[in-house]
Design a protein around this motif. Sequence first.
Motif, short mmCIF file in Angstrom:
data_model
loop_
_atom_site.label_atom_id
_atom_site.label_comp_id
_atom_site.label_asym_id
_atom_site.label_seq_id
_atom_site.Cartn_x
_atom_site.Cartn_y
_atom_site.Cartn_z
N PHE A 155 -7.30 2.44 -0.98
CA PHE A 155 -6.67 1.32 -0.28
C PHE A 155 -6.23 0.25 -1.27
O PHE A 155 -6.76 0.14 -2.37
CB PHE A 155 -7.66 0.68 0.70
CG PHE A 155 -8.02 1.53 1.88
CD1 PHE A 155 -7.04 2.15 2.63
CD2 PHE A 155 -9.35 1.71 2.24
CE1 PHE A 155 -7.38 2.93 3.73
CE2 PHE A 155 -9.70 2.49 3.33
CZ PHE A 155 -8.71 3.09 4.07
N GLY A 166 0.81 -1.21 0.00
CA GLY A 166 0.00 0.00 0.00
C GLY A 166 0.84 1.26 0.00
O GLY A 166 0.47 2.27 -0.60
N SER A 181 -5.15 8.83 -1.80
CA SER A 181 -5.09 7.52 -2.44
C SER A 181 -6.12 6.57 -1.84
O SER A 181 -6.54 6.73 -0.68
CB SER A 181 -3.69 6.91 -2.28
OG SER A 181 -2.74 7.64 -3.02
N SER A 224 0.59 4.29 -2.97
CA SER A 224 0.28 5.71 -2.77
C SER A 224 1.48 6.61 -3.02
O SER A 224 1.33 7.71 -3.58
CB SER A 224 -0.28 5.94 -1.37
OG SER A 224 0.63 5.51 -0.38
N GLN A 233 -1.87 11.62 0.77
CA GLN A 233 -2.02 10.75 1.93
C GLN A 233 -3.13 9.73 1.70
O GLN A 233 -3.84 9.79 0.69
CB GLN A 233 -2.33 11.57 3.17
CG GLN A 233 -3.66 12.31 3.13
CD GLN A 233 -4.06 12.79 4.51
OE1 GLN A 233 -3.48 13.72 5.04
NE2 GLN A 233 -5.06 12.15 5.09
N GLY A 234 -3.30 8.82 2.64
CA GLY A 234 -4.36 7.84 2.58
C GLY A 234 -5.67 8.40 3.11
O GLY A 234 -5.69 9.33 3.91
N ASP A 237 -9.89 2.19 -4.65
CA ASP A 237 -9.22 1.00 -4.12
C ASP A 237 -8.75 0.12 -5.27
O ASP A 237 -9.39 0.03 -6.32
CB ASP A 237 -10.16 0.21 -3.22
CG ASP A 237 -10.54 0.98 -1.97
OD1 ASP A 237 -9.92 2.01 -1.70
OD2 ASP A 237 -11.48 0.54 -1.27
#
Length: 855
Positions: A581, A59, A579, A63, A548-549, A624
Amino acid sequence: MAAVPEKPALEGLEQKWDAAWTDAGTYGFDRARAAEVGRAGVYSVDTPPPTASGSLHIGHVFSYTHTDVKVRFERMRGKTVFYPMGWDDNGLPTERRVQNYYGVRCDPSLPYEPDFTPPYEGGDNKSSKAADQVPISRRNFIELCEKLTVEDEKHFEDLWRMLGLSVDWTQTYRTISDETMRTSQLAFLRNLERGEAYQSLAPTLWDIDFRSAIAQAELEDREQPAAYHRLAFHKTDGSGDIHIETTRPELLAACVALVAHPDDERYQPAFGTTVRTPLFDVEVPVLPHPLAQPDKGSGIAMICTFGDVTDIIWWRELDLPNRTIIGMDGRIIADAPDVITTDAARAAYAELAGKTVFSAKKRVVELLQGSGELIGDPKPFTHPVKFFEKGDRPLEIVSTRQWYIRNGARDEALREKLIALGKELSWHPDFMRVRYENWVGGLTGDWLVSRQRFFGVPIPVWYGLDENGERDYERVLLPAHDQLPVDPTTDVPPGYTEDQRGVPGGFEGERDIFDTWATSSLTPQLAGGWERDPELWDLVAPFDLRPQGQDIIRTWLFSTMLRSALEDGRAPWTDAAISGFIVDPDRKKMSKSKGNVVTPADILEQHGSDAVRYWAASSRLGTDAAFDPQNPTQIKIGRRLAIKILNAAKFVLSFPVPEGAQITHALDASMLATLDGVVRDATAALDAYDHARALELTESFFWTFCDDYLELVKERAYDQTDVGQASAALALRIALSTQLRLLAPIVSFATEEAWSWFEEGSIHTAAWPEPLGIEGDPAVLTAVGEALIGIRRAKTEAKASQKTPVTSITLGAPAATVERLKLAEGDLKAVGRIETITYTDADSTAVAAIELGEV
C-alpha cells in the motif's frame, strides 16, 4: 541518431517519447513473431483493469510501475510481450459516480427519452443528494454510464502514457463491451451447464442504499456504537425467566430460538424446553450449538432471522423457521410474522411497521421498559459491524433469490484443488500466499454473483411464467451460445416471441446483472481471446504474471483462480506480484474515505515521470511505502538521477572511440569487471521480481562510475597522445551503453533520450546487457576510489580547492592495495593534480601526508 543537445533537460521527454513509441509501435504485441517462437517465447501480463469511476491515485502509479519495470526487462530479454490494458467500467462505483456527476438515478419503470439532457454535469461525488436526483429510464442511465466511463478512460490513458507504461494500446478491453458481455455470459452458461452455478432463495447480505446483494469478499468491518439490552424470556412451564443480552432488540419479532453452548451447565437443563418471547409472546425452543459463547453477555443468545451471519449458520444447521421482518429498504415490513397472534403483540408490532431499524430499536426499548421485560439500563460499547466496502450504512440480512457460483465453501474437493493451485503459483513476495490460503479456508458460503443494479453484464437467463403469470424457477430458459451477448430485458429466449413477454404461459427476462467481480474474474479470458481467438489464447495462456494489490487477493485473485480452475483445471498464471500500500506520512493507508489520497498528475508534472518511476521502483513488492507530497524525498533523488544520466551520457559521448580500440588499462578492466558483477546480480534480481534490489545495485554502481571512475579517467580520455586514451574511451562507451540498459526499465525516458544520441532504434527493444567477461580485478577500482576519497578529504581539511595541485602525497595502505594503486597511478595523479605519490604500509587506505603546491 539525434544530436546531443547543448543543455540536456528532462522537460518534455514524456510527450516526445510517447509520440515516438506510438508512431514506431515500440510496445506492440508482435503476433507473427509470437507464433514463430511459440508460447515459451511470450511474456504475457494479466494487467489490472482500473475502475473507471473517478480518478487514479498515487497508489495506482506505484503498483503499475512495478509491473512495467518487469515487462520492460522481459522485453529486453527477447520475450515477445503481451501487455494489454483493460478498463473496469461496470458496477456499483460507476453507477454511484454517474448518479452524483449528472444528478440522476435509475428507475427501470420509466420509458426511454431519446433526447434526455441530465440536470447538470460535473458533480463532485458528494454534492448530489438522492432525494434531488432526477429519475430516468434504465437505458438513459446506461447511456450516461457509457459516456462518463469513456471520458474517464481517456484521462486514465493520458496519465498512463505520461508515466511511460509500455502497454500495447491496441490490446485494450472494457468490462462492459459487447465482446466482454459475450465472454462473461458464455463462461457463466458453462458454469451452469456443469452444475457449478445455481440459483437459491436464501438469507443475503443486503445494502439498503444500493438496494443490492453483497458478496462475502466485499465486506469490511467498521467499529460502531451499540448497547447490550438484557431481556427476560419467560419459561413456558412458568418456572421463571431466562435472561439474554442482545444488541438488536428491534429484531425481537423475528426471534426463532434461544441458543447456548452444549457444555454450558447453566443452560443444559433448559435444552429441549421452550420459552415465550417478551413483548410478542411467541413460543421458541432453547437449543444447544457449539458456536454459542458462554463468556459473552449472559452466555445465551437469541437467534433472529436475521441479525448477523452467525444467525444464518444457526438457522441453517438447526433447521429453524424464517421470520424475516426487515425489507429491502431497511425498514420493518408491514405484515407481522404469522406466529404473532395476540392483540397486544400485534399492536406492538404495528408500532414498528414501516420504521427504520434505528427508529424501531428506539420504540422497542420503550415498549420493553413499559412491560418490565427490559432488565436494567442498556450498556453501551463498540463492536465491529459488517458494511459493504463502498457503503455508508450497516448491512442487513434479507431473504432474496440470487445466483451463486460454487467456490469450495461447501465442496472440500474444490477447496483442496484451489489450495493446491495456490501452492503451484509463484508468489512475490511468498508470504502473500498465506492470505490466499486463509481466505479459501475461511469461506462460509458460495460466491454470490448477482446484483440488483443496472450498469453491468446481464445475467443471460429468462424464466417461464406459469398460468398465473408467476415465475417458474424450475423453468430457466437459456440462450444458445451463438446468440450471445443477450440482454434478457429486451431480447427473447429461443422458441418465444416478444408478445409473450410478461403474460401467463410466456416468459420474463432476468433483470439482475453480474457482480463486477464476476466479469473481472475473467480478465485473462477477456484480454487473451478465450473462445474468440484460439490462436491468441494458446500464445498467451496461462499468463505469466498477475500483478495486483494485496487488498484484493480475496476478490480478484481468488475469483480469477476459481474461474480458471472450473474451466481449465489450472491456475491462470505462473506468477503473482503483490504490491504494498501507499501510506501517508502517519503510516495510514491512503484511501478516498480518509481524504488523504494524492492524485498523481501534479506530481508527474512537477517532478517528471522518471523521478516518480524511481520512487515506485525503490520499494519492494508487498512492502508499504510512505508518501509525503510536501517532501517527496525519493522522488527528488530520482529526478537527480535522471538528470545525471543525461549529463553523464553527454560527457561520455564527448570522447570519440578510435577504431580498433581495446581495453588495455587495469583501471578500465577493473571497472568493467565490476560492472559485469552488477549485470549478473541485477539480472538475477529482476528475474526474481525484485526490482528494488536491481535498482539499488545499478544505482550504487552508477554513482561510483560518475563520482570516481569518470573523474579518474577523464584526463586520459581527453589526451589523444596518451597510450591509454583508446582504452578509456572504449570503457566509457561500453559502461554507458550497459548502464543505460540496466536503468531503462525504471528511468525510461532519460535513458531513451541518451540512447538516441549514439544508437539506432529504441533502448527498450535493445538487448538486455550480458556480462562481457573482460579480465579485470574489481578491487583496483575499489582501491583507487578509496584513495581518491582520502585525497579529496585531505584537501578539504586543508581548506584548499580540489583543483589545488599537490607537490607530494604519501598514501598509507596494505601491500596488496598498494600494488593495485600503482596500476592506476597515472589516473590518480591526473585527477588529484599530484606530482609525486609515495606509499607506506598501513592497515587501511588513508593519506599519511600531503604537501600542497601553489594554485
